[in-house]
Write an enzyme that holds these catalytic residues in place. Structure first.
Site, PDB file in Angstrom:
ATOM      1  N   CYS A  87       0.860  -1.185   0.000  1.00  0.00           N
ATOM      2  CA  CYS A  87       0.000   0.000   0.000  1.00  0.00           C
ATOM      3  C   CYS A  87       0.901   1.242   0.000  1.00  0.00           C
ATOM      4  O   CYS A  87       1.774   1.369   0.851  1.00  0.00           O
ATOM      5  CB  CYS A  87      -0.890  -0.016   1.243  1.00  0.00           C
ATOM      6  SG  CYS A  87      -1.827   1.508   1.476  1.00  0.00           S
ATOM      7  N   CYS A 159      -8.477  -5.132  -9.752  1.00  0.00           N
ATOM      8  CA  CYS A 159      -8.073  -4.084 -10.685  1.00  0.00           C
ATOM      9  C   CYS A 159      -7.634  -2.883  -9.855  1.00  0.00           C
ATOM     10  O   CYS A 159      -8.476  -2.192  -9.266  1.00  0.00           O
ATOM     11  CB  CYS A 159      -9.274  -3.745 -11.572  1.00  0.00           C
ATOM     12  SG  CYS A 159      -8.909  -2.576 -12.873  1.00  0.00           S
TER      13      CYS A 159
HETATM   14 ZN   LIG Z   1      -2.717   1.070   3.611  1.00  0.00          ZN
END
Ligand SMILES: [Zn+2]
Length: 176
Positions: A87, A159
């Site tokens: 992330c 996606c």
């Molecule tokens: Zn995160």
């Protein structure tokens, strides 16, 4: 006079005593979470102002305002190196190169996350469509959507906007 001084000392120690105790507990909690590394038990909750400082304006628009990058704009769409995709907002490891595939859509695509608990999904009925939104389980940032038209073994297609990901190359498995 002496009696007043004594009362003042008592009052200060009553206030400072519990504060010192709370602080040492806080330090213990912090060291426990750092030992867990990038596991996702510890949620990250920043203000929008903090996210704005931490991210580029393009990243902020996608991660925090549920935007979408233009198709074929991310270099990660074409990345075939071995490694882990984290992330971009909080560093939680989300996908590996082993589950990445060429979807032809113009966005990095994966058939599964590293573990089910790394992401959370939510129904998304925006833009007159019925889609399933994918968010980072630790910081709640928007990553992309998941569809049921992916390849085996899961049949799923995550996606994901390339700007929401940070690629960590696995040097040991570098593609020749
Ligand atoms: Zn995160």
């Amino acid at each position: 006079m002496l009696r007043i001084f004594w009362f003042a000392c008592m009052a200060i120690s009553l206030v400072l005593g519990p504060m010192a105790w709370t602080n040492s507990q806080g330090v213990n909690a912090a060291s426990t979470s750092s030992e867990q590394g990038t596991t996702m038990t510890q949620k990250i909750d920043k203000t929008e102002g903090e996210w704005r400082q931490h991210l580029s304006s393009e990243q902020y628009h996608i991660l925090r305002k549920k935007g979408t990058e233009p198709a074929f704009s991310s270099p990660l769409n074409y990345n075939k190196d071995k490694g882990v995709y984290q992330c971009a907002a909080c560093g939680l490891e989300l996908f590996t190169s082993d589950s990445k595939f060429e979807s032809g859509t113009g966005w990095p695509s994966y058939w599964q996350p590293i573990a089910p608990n790394r992401i959370i999904t939510k129904p998304d009925r925006s833009l007159f469509m019925s889609r399933t939104e994918v968010l980072c389980a630790r910081c709640g940032s928007h990553l992309g959507h998941v569809f049921n038209d992916g390849p085996p073994p899961t049949g799923q297609r995550y996606c994901i906007n390339g700007l929401t990901l940070k690629f960590e190359e696995d040097k040991a498995k570098k593609t020749p």
